[in-house]
Write an enzyme that holds these catalytic residues in place. Sequence first.
Site, PDB file in Angstrom:
ATOM      1  N   HIS A   9      14.047  -3.289  16.478  1.00  0.00           N
ATOM      2  CA  HIS A   9      14.470  -4.616  16.925  1.00  0.00           C
ATOM      3  C   HIS A   9      15.792  -4.539  17.665  1.00  0.00           C
ATOM      4  CE1 HIS A   9      16.798  -4.482  13.123  1.00  0.00           C
ATOM      5  NE2 HIS A   9      17.633  -5.314  13.739  1.00  0.00           N
ATOM      6  N   GLU A  58      15.804 -10.061  17.386  1.00  0.00           N
ATOM      7  CA  GLU A  58      16.461 -10.736  16.264  1.00  0.00           C
ATOM      8  C   GLU A  58      17.505 -11.712  16.804  1.00  0.00           C
ATOM      9  OE1 GLU A  58      19.750  -9.664  12.839  1.00  0.00           O
ATOM     10  OE2 GLU A  58      18.386  -8.084  13.489  1.00  0.00           O
ATOM     11  N   HIS A  77      21.202  -5.862  29.327  1.00  0.00           N
ATOM     12  CA  HIS A  77      20.148  -6.871  29.394  1.00  0.00           C
ATOM     13  C   HIS A  77      18.889  -6.373  28.687  1.00  0.00           C
ATOM     14  CE1 HIS A  77      19.207  -4.304  32.893  1.00  0.00           C
ATOM     15  NE2 HIS A  77      17.952  -4.604  32.614  1.00  0.00           N
ATOM     16  N   GLU A 120      15.690  -9.282  32.263  1.00  0.00           N
ATOM     17  CA  GLU A 120      15.011  -8.855  33.484  1.00  0.00           C
ATOM     18  C   GLU A 120      13.533  -9.147  33.319  1.00  0.00           C
ATOM     19  OE1 GLU A 120      14.352  -4.772  36.111  1.00  0.00           O
ATOM     20  OE2 GLU A 120      15.627  -4.733  34.323  1.00  0.00           O
TER      21      GLU A 120
END
Length: 125
Positions: A9, A58, A77, A120
């Site tokens: 995560h 998360e 990003h 993105e």
Amino acid sequence: MKIKGKFDHFNINVLDLEKSIAFYNQALGLMEHHRKQAADGSFILVYLTDESSTFLLELTWLRDRKEPYDLGDNESHLCFRVAGDYEAIHRYHGEMGWVCYENPAMGLYFIHDPDDYWIEVLPES
């Protein structure tokens, strides 16, 4: 030693949890997988899934946080590949006011969430 593992995560902190959950659902189709909450209510963790991979996003909400997070130059990003009509999805993101940067020469663009994290967006390969 050679270590073998896989991504699990990625965490981002958010000011308005419900607004962020709604954004990720509307913009990218992510759904809540599960959540954890502190017994004293000081934080809530919500894990979002794309329902096709094991990777989770998360979202962390901290009760006492009132000011926006300082994202610095925002050079990092997430990247998300979308299935379906890429041009229609791009138009939808633009109509919603989420597109913050476009690079037509590279065939990609970025959207930003309510806390100004950049994502993105690429077509499915």
